[in-house]
Design a protein around this motif. Structure first.
Motif, PDB file in Angstrom:
ATOM      1  N   LEU A 268       1.069  -0.745  -0.191  1.00  0.00           N
ATOM      2  CA  LEU A 268      -0.062  -0.126  -0.125  1.00  0.00           C
ATOM      3  C   LEU A 268       0.897   1.057   0.237  1.00  0.00           C
ATOM      4  CD1 LEU A 268      -2.988  -0.966   2.604  1.00  0.00           C
ATOM      5  CD2 LEU A 268      -2.906  -0.903  -0.684  1.00  0.00           C
ATOM      6  N   ALA A 269       1.672   1.448   0.691  1.00  0.00           N
ATOM      7  CA  ALA A 269       2.668   2.635   0.817  1.00  0.00           C
ATOM      8  C   ALA A 269       3.155   2.684  -0.600  1.00  0.00           C
ATOM      9  CB  ALA A 269       3.710   1.814   1.864  1.00  0.00           C
ATOM     10  N   LYS A 270       3.783   1.735  -1.139  1.00  0.00           N
ATOM     11  CA  LYS A 270       4.308   1.655  -2.610  1.00  0.00           C
ATOM     12  C   LYS A 270       3.271   2.376  -3.568  1.00  0.00           C
ATOM     13  CE  LYS A 270       8.198  -1.811  -2.031  1.00  0.00           C
ATOM     14  NZ  LYS A 270       8.802  -2.591  -2.363  1.00  0.00           N
ATOM     15  N   ALA A 271       2.395   2.054  -3.645  1.00  0.00           N
ATOM     16  CA  ALA A 271       1.129   2.655  -4.548  1.00  0.00           C
ATOM     17  C   ALA A 271       0.935   4.194  -4.380  1.00  0.00           C
ATOM     18  CB  ALA A 271      -0.183   1.742  -4.426  1.00  0.00           C
ATOM     19  N   SER A 272       1.005   4.507  -3.015  1.00  0.00           N
ATOM     20  CA  SER A 272       0.742   5.914  -2.213  1.00  0.00           C
ATOM     21  C   SER A 272       1.514   6.789  -2.246  1.00  0.00           C
ATOM     22  CB  SER A 272      -0.269   5.418  -1.054  1.00  0.00           C
ATOM     23  OG  SER A 272      -0.026   5.037  -0.535  1.00  0.00           O
ATOM     24  N   ARG A 273       1.228   7.521  -3.051  1.00  0.00           N
ATOM     25  CA  ARG A 273       1.559   9.239  -3.270  1.00  0.00           C
ATOM     26  C   ARG A 273       2.549   8.988  -1.949  1.00  0.00           C
ATOM     27  NH1 ARG A 273      -1.279  13.877  -1.074  1.00  0.00           N
ATOM     28  NH2 ARG A 273      -3.347  13.071  -0.499  1.00  0.00           N
ATOM     29  N   PRO A 274       3.622  10.773  -1.925  1.00  0.00           N
ATOM     30  CA  PRO A 274       4.550  10.571  -0.685  1.00  0.00           C
ATOM     31  C   PRO A 274       4.130  10.127   1.282  1.00  0.00           C
ATOM     32  CG  PRO A 274       5.920  11.319  -1.913  1.00  0.00           C
ATOM     33  CD  PRO A 274       4.317  10.995  -2.307  1.00  0.00           C
ATOM     34  N   PRO A 275       3.213  11.280   1.097  1.00  0.00           N
ATOM     35  CA  PRO A 275       2.915  11.758   2.547  1.00  0.00           C
ATOM     36  C   PRO A 275       1.579  10.509   2.985  1.00  0.00           C
ATOM     37  CG  PRO A 275       1.499  13.220   0.751  1.00  0.00           C
ATOM     38  CD  PRO A 275       2.684  12.523   0.043  1.00  0.00           C
ATOM     39  N   VAL A 276       0.764  10.162   1.745  1.00  0.00           N
ATOM     40  CA  VAL A 276       0.170   8.748   2.500  1.00  0.00           C
ATOM     41  C   VAL A 276       1.127   7.485   3.046  1.00  0.00           C
ATOM     42  CG1 VAL A 276      -1.512   6.669   1.650  1.00  0.00           C
ATOM     43  CG2 VAL A 276      -1.758   8.778   0.961  1.00  0.00           C
ATOM     44  N   ALA A 277       2.402   7.318   2.005  1.00  0.00           N
ATOM     45  CA  ALA A 277       2.933   6.414   1.874  1.00  0.00           C
ATOM     46  C   ALA A 277       3.543   6.265   3.641  1.00  0.00           C
ATOM     47  CB  ALA A 277       4.348   6.339   1.095  1.00  0.00           C
ATOM     48  N   ALA A 278       4.022   7.897   3.846  1.00  0.00           N
ATOM     49  CA  ALA A 278       4.491   7.524   4.829  1.00  0.00           C
ATOM     50  C   ALA A 278       3.575   7.678   6.468  1.00  0.00           C
ATOM     51  CB  ALA A 278       5.232   9.695   5.167  1.00  0.00           C
ATOM     52  N   PHE A 279       2.507   7.652   6.020  1.00  0.00           N
ATOM     53  CA  PHE A 279       1.417   7.589   7.176  1.00  0.00           C
ATOM     54  C   PHE A 279       1.501   6.096   7.010  1.00  0.00           C
ATOM     55  CE2 PHE A 279      -2.356   6.884   8.286  1.00  0.00           C
ATOM     56  CZ  PHE A 279      -2.793   7.417   9.540  1.00  0.00           C
ATOM     57  N   LEU A 280       1.404   5.560   5.811  1.00  0.00           N
ATOM     58  CA  LEU A 280       1.058   3.789   6.358  1.00  0.00           C
ATOM     59  C   LEU A 280       2.793   3.195   6.657  1.00  0.00           C
ATOM     60  CD1 LEU A 280      -0.472   3.346   2.757  1.00  0.00           C
ATOM     61  CD2 LEU A 280      -1.293   3.049   4.657  1.00  0.00           C
ATOM     62  N   ARG A 281       3.741   3.499   6.580  1.00  0.00           N
ATOM     63  CA  ARG A 281       4.893   2.697   7.594  1.00  0.00           C
ATOM     64  C   ARG A 281       5.193   2.711   8.944  1.00  0.00           C
ATOM     65  NH1 ARG A 281       7.462   4.400   1.671  1.00  0.00           N
ATOM     66  NH2 ARG A 281       7.164   2.341   1.234  1.00  0.00           N
ATOM     67  N   ARG A 282       4.602   4.003   9.683  1.00  0.00           N
ATOM     68  CA  ARG A 282       4.095   4.212  10.488  1.00  0.00           C
ATOM     69  C   ARG A 282       3.604   3.425  11.328  1.00  0.00           C
ATOM     70  NH1 ARG A 282       4.644  10.126  10.240  1.00  0.00           N
ATOM     71  NH2 ARG A 282       2.767  10.317   9.227  1.00  0.00           N
ATOM     72  N   MET A 283       2.016   2.805  10.687  1.00  0.00           N
ATOM     73  CA  MET A 283       1.550   2.025  11.174  1.00  0.00           C
ATOM     74  C   MET A 283       1.627   0.353  11.628  1.00  0.00           C
ATOM     75  SD  MET A 283      -1.780   2.457   8.632  1.00  0.00           S
ATOM     76  CE  MET A 283      -3.226   2.028  10.364  1.00  0.00           C
ATOM     77  N   GLU A 284       1.407  -0.142  13.230  1.00  0.00           N
ATOM     78  CA  GLU A 284       1.483  -1.054  13.166  1.00  0.00           C
ATOM     79  C   GLU A 284       0.576  -2.586  12.959  1.00  0.00           C
ATOM     80  OE1 GLU A 284       0.942  -3.387  17.804  1.00  0.00           O
ATOM     81  OE2 GLU A 284       0.510  -1.780  17.136  1.00  0.00           O
ATOM     82  N   PRO A 285       1.686  -2.925  12.125  1.00  0.00           N
ATOM     83  CA  PRO A 285       0.972  -4.320  11.849  1.00  0.00           C
ATOM     84  C   PRO A 285       0.242  -5.533  12.199  1.00  0.00           C
ATOM     85  CG  PRO A 285       3.315  -4.342  11.976  1.00  0.00           C
ATOM     86  CD  PRO A 285       3.032  -3.420  12.073  1.00  0.00           C
ATOM     87  N   GLY A 286      -0.304  -6.769  11.313  1.00  0.00           N
ATOM     88  CA  GLY A 286      -0.655  -7.484  12.363  1.00  0.00           C
ATOM     89  C   GLY A 286      -2.668  -8.285  13.557  1.00  0.00           C
ATOM     90  N   PHE A 287      -2.874  -6.533  12.975  1.00  0.00           N
ATOM     91  CA  PHE A 287      -4.739  -6.451  13.242  1.00  0.00           C
ATOM     92  C   PHE A 287      -5.475  -7.165  12.065  1.00  0.00           C
ATOM     93  CE2 PHE A 287      -2.763  -3.123  16.116  1.00  0.00           C
ATOM     94  CZ  PHE A 287      -3.188  -3.914  17.067  1.00  0.00           C
ATOM     95  N   PRO A 288      -6.589  -7.899  12.545  1.00  0.00           N
ATOM     96  CA  PRO A 288      -7.691  -7.617  11.316  1.00  0.00           C
ATOM     97  C   PRO A 288      -7.814  -6.761  10.808  1.00  0.00           C
ATOM     98  CG  PRO A 288      -7.934  -8.967  13.423  1.00  0.00           C
ATOM     99  CD  PRO A 288      -6.466  -7.875  13.719  1.00  0.00           C
ATOM    100  N   MET A 289      -7.890  -6.600   9.570  1.00  0.00           N
ATOM    101  CA  MET A 289      -9.104  -5.159   8.642  1.00  0.00           C
ATOM    102  C   MET A 289     -10.355  -5.520   8.793  1.00  0.00           C
ATOM    103  SD  MET A 289      -6.439  -5.080   5.076  1.00  0.00           S
ATOM    104  CE  MET A 289      -6.584  -6.768   4.605  1.00  0.00           C
ATOM    105  N   TRP A 290     -11.446  -5.109   9.957  1.00  0.00           N
ATOM    106  CA  TRP A 290     -12.392  -4.832  10.129  1.00  0.00           C
ATOM    107  C   TRP A 290     -12.997  -3.442   9.069  1.00  0.00           C
ATOM    108  CZ3 TRP A 290      -9.127  -4.877  14.409  1.00  0.00           C
ATOM    109  CH2 TRP A 290      -9.107  -5.608  15.874  1.00  0.00           C
ATOM    110  N   ASP A 291     -12.429  -2.155   9.316  1.00  0.00           N
ATOM    111  CA  ASP A 291     -12.859  -1.414   8.860  1.00  0.00           C
ATOM    112  C   ASP A 291     -12.573  -1.083   7.480  1.00  0.00           C
ATOM    113  OD1 ASP A 291     -13.682  -0.498  11.410  1.00  0.00           O
ATOM    114  OD2 ASP A 291     -12.753   1.252  11.431  1.00  0.00           O
TER     115      ASP A 291
END
Length: 363
Positions: A268-291
């Motif tokens: 997802l980060a590679k697909a995104s424009r830079p500010p979105v990619a930076a936001f995604l790379r700060r997220m914690e992995p491992g959770f189910p994708m509810w929303d």
């Protein structure tokens, strides 16, 4: 001249994407934070986000509002209005939740009430805050301000300005929707569609590995409990009795086949424009994708592989089943104005992940 104009129209139709000629789909996001589902909707050129309303759930409403405002700043979408919603559930409280646990057992996730996990888990322990504690976000505090208007009033005003055109995607507790319906009895009937991420029927663990099992284990003994509803069962039941023209519910069931893995986050980060990619790379992995499922189902109903049309309500008795989802087929419903919804039971996970990546810019 007419021939020239006709040729120009045909040329534009050939080179522009099909969605360019279609009116944008209007949506309000009602949620308790800022994450990938918001990015999917804000980055999709086919979607017009009319506003974001916040509510207490995973975090308190003031923190959720700050997260949304900061997220919009980072994305350069400061024109999207934000209205802060209910700080407290209609009746439930932290003290009532602790008393309930003393009677009926520990909950896996308690959101804003959370102080520690009941047992060791792969996910980090979230910091505990009070409902009015100052907010200091690790990724910077927003300068953007929320509207000077409660979320319930914003919902009513916006839906009345666009009658039968607005979808509400509610991915947190339903407190704001219940309040809006009580303030304006016509509110629900003027919405085009309501998407609810909440409730639970009978989820089972699908994925192997500790991260996936940490949340799936909750449903072994309590298959009908889900956090968004359990945080404010009274609001959920009030919303269930409102006259929505169309309701789609994404319960916990399909989430156990999904996981926000490091590989997916990087895609997802590679697909995104830079500010979105930076936001995604700060997220914690491992959770189910509810929303994420709720948003993906709205963007592409074709990802649904199994669903069922059911009558539904939520248990508001302060007993062992407080907040549990109640469902019936036609012959068994109580006929007490309970709601009817298309309930999503499973999705095509690979197709959903591709949809997420495309919404963020993957080509």
């Amino acid at each position: 001249m007419r021939r020239v104009l006709l040729a120009l129209v045909l040329l534009l139709g050939a080179i522009c994407p099909a969605w360019a000629a279609e009116p944008k789909r209007q949506v309000i996001i009602d949620d308790e934070g800022f994450a990938i589902p918001h990015l999917m909707l804000l980055e999709d050129p086919r979607v017009d986000v009319l506003g974001i309303t916040t509510v207490s759930g995973n975090v308190w409403a003031n923190r959720a509002t700050a997260m949304v405002l900061r997220g919009l700043e980072l994305l350069g979408r400061t024109e999207v209005p934000v209205a802060e919603g209910a700080t407290f559930p209609l009746l439930n409280s932290e003290a009532r939740t602790e008393r309930w646990e003393a009677l009926y057992g520990k909950m896996v996730w308690k959101g804003a009430f959370m102080k520690q996990w009941a047992e060791p888990t792969a996910q980090s322990t979230p910091p505990y805050h009070g409902p009015f504690d100052p907010v200091d976000l690790p990724w910077g505090n927003p300068k953007l301000k929320a509207l000077n208007e409660p979320a319930a009033q914003f919902l009513i005003r916006t839906v009345r300005a666009h009658p039968h055109q607005v979808t509400i995607i509610a991915s947190g507790p339903l407190t704001n929707l219940a309040l809006a319906q009580r303030l304006d009895p016509e509110f629900a009937s003027l919405v085009k569609e309501l998407i609810i991420m909440g409730g639970s029927l009978a989820p089972r663990q699908v994925l192997e590995g500790k991260s996936a099992a940490d949340f799936a284990r909750e449903f072994v003994n309590t298959p009908r409990r889900e956090f968004n509803i359990r945080f404010d069962p009274e609001a959920a039941s009030m919303a269930a009795h409102a006259p929505w023209p169309k309701v789609t519910i994404v319960p916990s069931d399909p989430s156990t086949a999904t996981q926000l893995s490091p590989a997916l986050l990087e895609r997802l980060a590679k697909a995104s424009r830079p500010p979105v990619a930076a936001f995604l790379r700060r997220m914690e992995p491992g959770f189910p994708m509810w929303d994420e499922i709720a948003v993906a189902v709205w963007l592409d109903p074709g990802i649904v592989t199994k669903s069922e049309r059911l009558w539904y309500d939520f248990n508001t008795d302060f007993g062992a089943g407080y907040g549990d989802m109640l469902t019936w087929h036609d012959a068994y419903r109580p006929h007490l104005d309970e709601g009817q919804a298309d309930v999503v039971l499973s999705v095509d996970v690979a197709r959903m992940e591709t949809l997420m990546a495309k919404a963020l810019g993957e080509r």
